[in-house]
Write an enzyme that holds these catalytic residues in place. Sequence first.
Site, mmCIF file in Angstrom:
data_model
loop_
_atom_site.group_PDB
_atom_site.id
_atom_site.type_symbol
_atom_site.label_atom_id
_atom_site.label_comp_id
_atom_site.label_asym_id
_atom_site.label_seq_id
_atom_site.Cartn_x
_atom_site.Cartn_y
_atom_site.Cartn_z
ATOM 1 N N ASN A 1 0.846 -1.190 0.000
ATOM 2 C CA ASN A 1 0.000 0.000 0.000
ATOM 3 C C ASN A 1 0.880 1.238 0.000
ATOM 4 O OD1 ASN A 1 -2.827 1.260 0.543
ATOM 5 N ND2 ASN A 1 -1.468 2.245 2.035
ATOM 6 N N ILE B 1 -0.110 8.791 1.596
ATOM 7 C CA ILE B 1 0.519 10.043 2.008
ATOM 8 C C ILE B 1 0.002 10.376 3.407
ATOM 9 C CG2 ILE B 1 0.879 12.482 1.496
ATOM 10 C CD1 ILE B 1 2.044 10.795 -0.659
ATOM 11 N N TYR B 2 0.870 10.300 4.401
ATOM 12 C CA TYR B 2 0.497 10.604 5.778
ATOM 13 C C TYR B 2 1.528 11.566 6.363
ATOM 14 C CZ TYR B 2 -1.548 6.031 4.755
ATOM 15 O OH TYR B 2 -2.180 4.985 4.145
ATOM 16 N N ARG C 1 1.058 9.799 11.421
ATOM 17 C CA ARG C 1 -0.344 10.187 11.602
ATOM 18 C C ARG C 1 -1.193 9.640 10.457
ATOM 19 N NH1 ARG C 1 -4.723 13.082 10.997
ATOM 20 N NH2 ARG C 1 -5.666 14.094 12.818
ATOM 21 N N TRP C 2 -1.722 8.442 10.690
ATOM 22 C CA TRP C 2 -2.641 7.883 9.694
ATOM 23 C C TRP C 2 -3.985 7.603 10.365
ATOM 24 C CZ3 TRP C 2 1.247 3.419 8.571
ATOM 25 C CH2 TRP C 2 1.387 2.605 9.695
ATOM 26 N N GLY D 1 -5.084 2.849 4.294
ATOM 27 C CA GLY D 1 -4.431 1.581 3.981
ATOM 28 C C GLY D 1 -3.278 1.242 4.895
ATOM 29 N N ASP E 1 -3.787 22.814 9.379
ATOM 30 C CA ASP E 1 -4.165 21.794 8.409
ATOM 31 C C ASP E 1 -4.930 22.392 7.242
ATOM 32 O OD1 ASP E 1 -5.643 19.077 7.517
ATOM 33 O OD2 ASP E 1 -3.920 18.606 8.786
#
Length: 514
Positions: free
Chosen positions: A177, A180-181, A194-195, A200, A314
Site C-alpha cells: 500500500n 501520504i500521511y 499520523r494515519w 491503507g 491543516d
Amino acid sequence: MKYRDLRDFLAQLERQGELKRITAPVSTRLEMTEIADRVLRAGGPALLFENARHNDAPADMPVLANLFGTPRRVAWGMGADDVGALRETGELLASLREPEAPKGLRDALAKVSMLKAALWDMSPKTVRSAACQEIVWEGADVDLGRLPIQTCWPGDVAPLLAWGLVITRGPNARRQNLGIYRQQPLGPNKLIMRWLSHRGGALDFRDHAQAHPGKSFPIAVALGADPATILDAVTPVPDTLSEYQFAGLLRGSRTEVVKALGSDLSVPASAEIVLEGHLLPADDPRAVAAAVPEGANPPPATGYEMALEGPYGDHTGYYNEQDWFPVFTVDRITMRRNPIYHSTYTGKPPDEPAVLGVALNEVFVPLLRRQLPEIVDFYLPPEGCSYRLAVVSIRKQYAGHAKRVMFGLWSVLRQFMYTKFIVVVDEDIDPRDWTEVVWAMTTRMDPVRDTVLVENTPIDYLDFASPVSGLGGKMGLDATNKWPGETSREWGTPIHMDEAVKRRVDAMWDTLGL
C-alpha cells in the site's frame, strides 16, 4: 507529459516556464510557506529553493515546493496533456475496477489489450541497484534534523514532513500500500505516523498487530518519488492493481523499484530520499515510553510505541487537535547524490491538496458514472476543503431519485465517506457555477421536505465541528425539480426567451452600438 523521474519532470517544467529557481536564502521556518502560498494563489510555478536555510544554517539540499500548485501540473504528473484529459484516466480506472462485458470482437480485443497493459506490461520492474540508495546513513548517522523539513505555521508544534510516500504491506495483503500521511519529527530518528484508522497503512498495521503481536512492523517512506507514483497514492486505484502498476500506465513506462535495505518492501528506485524503519513494540528497548501531558487522555493500549501528535495547521484552515498515533523509528536513510527535498504546506484553501482535488475531480466523474449512470457532472469545490461538500447534477427519472444519489455517493468510493454536504441538482444546472446552484437551491427546495440529515456517520478526525471525534452528521440537499409524489402543487415553468427572437437580436447586435 512523459518523463522518467522527478528530475526529468522538473527539467520539462523548467522548459515550459513552470519551474522557478530561487537563489536567495529562504528559511524553512515559515518563510517558505508564505512564499509558496502567495505563488500558489497567483497560479504561479513550482519553486526550487536552492539556498534553503534550516535551523539558522545553510541546508544540505534544495527544497522543492508547489510541485502540484496548478491543476495543469497535476495533469502533467498523471501523464495527461491537460485537466480535461483526466476524464480518460477516470475511464481507465473505471474499466479496471469493474470491466464491462465486451460488445463485440473488436471491443473484446481492446479490453484484452488494456488488461494486458495494466496487469502485465506495466508490472513494476525490480532492479538490483538504484539511485535512491547511492548514499546511506545508518546507526548514529541517522539524523532527521539534517533534512530541511518545513515548519509551516506559527502554532505548529514542530516541523512537519508532509509529502512522504508511506509504503506498507499487511500480512494478508496481495500488494503493498502507498499512502501520504503527515509525520512529526520527535528526534533524530523518530517520527509520529499520523494515519487515520481507515487508511491503507493503518489497516496494514492493524492486521500485522493482530497476526504478529509484539513484532515490529516494517515501513519505508519515499520522498521525491516520480509524480505519477506520488499521485497514485491519492487516486482510487483498484485493489487488484498495485499503485506502481498504475503509475507505469500513466507514465508510459514500467515503474522501477528496488528492495529496501532493511526489509522486503519495494521502494521507488528513483526516489530522492527513502526512510527505512519500523513501528516498535512498546517493550522494545529502543521504544520510548509515552509522555502524557497533564489533563490529556492516555494513549490507547496498542502494545506499540505511541506519541501525542500535533497541533498543526491543516487543510481546513485551522490547527487540529492533538491525538495519539504510532511512532516510526528510522533505522536508516538512503538517498540520491545531491538529493532534492520535496515539501509542501497545508492551510486554508487553496493549497496543494485543494488543487489536487480540482484535478482529481475529473478522474472521479467516470468512476461515479459507472456506479450511478444518471450522474451528468460532479464537483468538489476547493473551498470545501477538497471533499467536504459535493455538488452533483443528475438526469432525474423518478421521485426520490436525488436521495438515492446522495446515499450512493456516500457509499461508492472511500474518498467520499467524509463528505458532509451533498447538493443534488438537475441536468440543466451547472454544478460548477455557484450562481446556478444557489438559484436552484432557493427556487427548487423546501428546507424541511428536501433536506436529509443523517446522524452518527464517519467524519474526518480533523473536523472539530463534529460533536464526537471521528463521528458526526451528514446533510443532503435535494435542489432538483420535484416530481408527482414529492409535491402536490403545480411546479414552476422556467423562463426562456424565444429562440427566433434571440436569432434576430444576434443578427442586429453589431448595429446597436452596444
